[in-house]
Design an enzyme around this catalytic site. Sequence first.
Site, short mmCIF file in Angstrom:
data_model
loop_
_atom_site.label_atom_id
_atom_site.label_comp_id
_atom_site.label_asym_id
_atom_site.label_seq_id
_atom_site.Cartn_x
_atom_site.Cartn_y
_atom_site.Cartn_z
N ALA A 1 0.85 -1.19 0.00
CA ALA A 1 0.00 0.00 0.00
C ALA A 1 0.88 1.24 0.00
O ALA A 1 2.03 1.21 0.45
CB ALA A 1 -0.90 -0.01 1.22
N GLU B 1 -1.21 -9.30 -0.27
CA GLU B 1 -2.63 -9.61 0.00
C GLU B 1 -3.41 -9.71 -1.32
O GLU B 1 -4.24 -10.60 -1.49
CB GLU B 1 -3.25 -8.53 0.90
N1 DAK Z 1 4.56 3.30 -0.66
C1 DAK Z 1 4.97 4.45 -1.20
N2 DAK Z 1 6.13 4.56 -1.91
C2 DAK Z 1 6.87 3.46 -2.04
C3 DAK Z 1 6.49 2.23 -1.49
C4 DAK Z 1 5.27 2.16 -0.76
N3 DAK Z 1 4.81 1.02 -0.24
N4 DAK Z 1 7.45 1.32 -1.80
C5 DAK Z 1 8.38 1.96 -2.52
N5 DAK Z 1 8.04 3.26 -2.68
C6 DAK Z 1 8.79 4.29 -3.40
C7 DAK Z 1 10.03 4.72 -2.64
O1 DAK Z 1 9.69 5.69 -1.69
C8 DAK Z 1 10.89 5.27 -3.77
O2 DAK Z 1 10.41 6.55 -4.11
P1 DAK Z 1 11.48 7.75 -4.40
O3 DAK Z 1 12.31 7.83 -3.17
O4 DAK Z 1 12.25 7.27 -5.61
O5 DAK Z 1 10.60 8.93 -4.66
C9 DAK Z 1 10.58 4.33 -4.92
O6 DAK Z 1 9.31 3.73 -4.62
C10 DAK Z 1 11.61 3.23 -5.12
O7 DAK Z 1 11.76 2.55 -3.87
P2 DAK Z 1 13.16 2.35 -3.14
O8 DAK Z 1 14.12 3.44 -3.52
O9 DAK Z 1 12.86 2.17 -1.70
O10 DAK Z 1 13.64 0.99 -3.81
P3 DAK Z 1 14.60 -0.10 -3.18
O11 DAK Z 1 14.91 -1.05 -4.26
O12 DAK Z 1 15.74 0.52 -2.44
O13 DAK Z 1 13.68 -0.85 -2.08
C11 DAK Z 1 11.69 -1.92 -1.28
C12 DAK Z 1 12.57 -1.58 -2.51
C13 DAK Z 1 10.43 -2.60 -1.80
C14 DAK Z 1 12.47 -2.90 -0.37
C15 DAK Z 1 11.38 -0.63 -0.49
O14 DAK Z 1 10.87 0.32 -1.43
C16 DAK Z 1 10.35 -0.83 0.58
O15 DAK Z 1 10.64 -1.36 1.65
N6 DAK Z 1 9.11 -0.37 0.31
C17 DAK Z 1 8.04 -0.39 1.31
C18 DAK Z 1 7.52 -1.79 1.48
C19 DAK Z 1 6.39 -1.83 2.51
O16 DAK Z 1 6.60 -1.59 3.69
N7 DAK Z 1 5.22 -2.17 2.04
C20 DAK Z 1 4.10 -2.45 2.91
C21 DAK Z 1 3.30 -1.22 3.15
S1 DAK Z 1 1.98 -1.51 4.32
C22 DAK Z 1 -5.70 -1.62 3.68
C23 DAK Z 1 -5.33 -2.66 2.88
C24 DAK Z 1 -3.99 -2.99 2.75
C25 DAK Z 1 -3.02 -2.27 3.40
C26 DAK Z 1 -3.38 -1.20 4.19
C27 DAK Z 1 -4.71 -0.87 4.33
N8 DAK Z 1 -7.06 -1.28 3.86
C28 DAK Z 1 -8.08 -2.12 3.24
C29 DAK Z 1 -7.45 -0.11 4.52
C30 DAK Z 1 -1.62 -2.63 3.20
C31 DAK Z 1 -0.59 -2.10 3.89
C32 DAK Z 1 0.77 -2.20 3.37
O17 DAK Z 1 1.02 -2.72 2.31
#
Ligand code: DAK
Length: 258
Positions: A66, A112
């Site tokens: 997300a 998910e």
């Molecule tokens: N959100 C926003 N931006 C993201 C992102 C994310 N989840 N993942 C990556 N990006 C962005 C980064 O900020 C970066 O942007 P810039 O800095 O270039 O502007 C760009 O994408 C490239 O990412 P990285 O530079 O970080 O790339 P790396 O290869 O170094 O790392 C990575 C890749 C996937 C390991 C890293 O980007 C990362 O850890 N990303 C976050 C992963 C994460 O925590 N995802 C889970 C989020 S919580 C709901 C339903 C579902 C959900 C919530 C509510 N409801 C029904 C209400 C779900 C929640 C989640 O998924």
Amino acid sequence: MNNYEYIETNVENSLGFIALNRPKVLNALNRGMVAEILDAMETFDRNDDVKVIILSGRGRCFAAGADIDEMADATAIDLERLNQFTDWDRIAWIKKPIIGAVHGFALGGAFELALCCDLLLASNDAEFGFPEVLLGVMPGAGGTVRLTKLAGKTKAMEWLFTGMRFSANEAMQYGILNRIVAKEVLMEETIRLAQQIALQPPLSIRFIKESVLKAIDSSIYEAMQFERKNFSLLFSSKDQKEGMQAFLEKRKANFTGR
Ligand code: DAK
């Protein structure tokens, strides 16, 4: 066909394609994208020209979860008021088979989404995980439920407690994937499987999907009753008459979905 901002869609050879398309932010799922995915799935579900839906991601990965930018300041009331959980529930009502094709990351909400697919293929570079715990939250769109049903309590707890990423091989080992293929042939292999399903009588496919999903969620007795009713119901379809007649006449069946 493509009036969407965050996804790309098209229909080709009976397959409906949905590609997540915000590659600059690794296809982070914002509310707009989730709404568009749902809209595209429901549109394909109503379209007789589409037999199977394929979900994939553009750029480096399927999706990195997300959109954290969008979620960071949300309150509990925002989440309830926006009623996004109900949006996700709508995926479970899609009658046609959905095949996910995962390359690169499928994290958090994207994992998910992948778990909502009926079949899942991944390339050998795929990485799965629920990093929500690292952000001070937890999965909220069925992740704890669907992962536990597929992989079992022990592994689900490990992955959910640690937020660790795991490989396609591990996902395969725990029943999450149908196939692992080389990255270059991921779409080709996904399409091959989808086309095999698209050739089958659509009503059989629809009732098989319903019956399998019912089996996950109910007692054996209840699921068997449901299966039996669906089995009987197919005997009122033209495709049942055609399928069996074609066998008897030693010819290829011509299924019409009626
Ligand atoms: N959100 C926003 N931006 C993201 C992102 C994310 N989840 N993942 C990556 N990006 C962005 C980064 O900020 C970066 O942007 P810039 O800095 O270039 O502007 C760009 O994408 C490239 O990412 P990285 O530079 O970080 O790339 P790396 O290869 O170094 O790392 C990575 C890749 C996937 C390991 C890293 O980007 C990362 O850890 N990303 C976050 C992963 C994460 O925590 N995802 C889970 C989020 S919580 C709901 C339903 C579902 C959900 C919530 C509510 N409801 C029904 C209400 C779900 C929640 C989640 O998924």
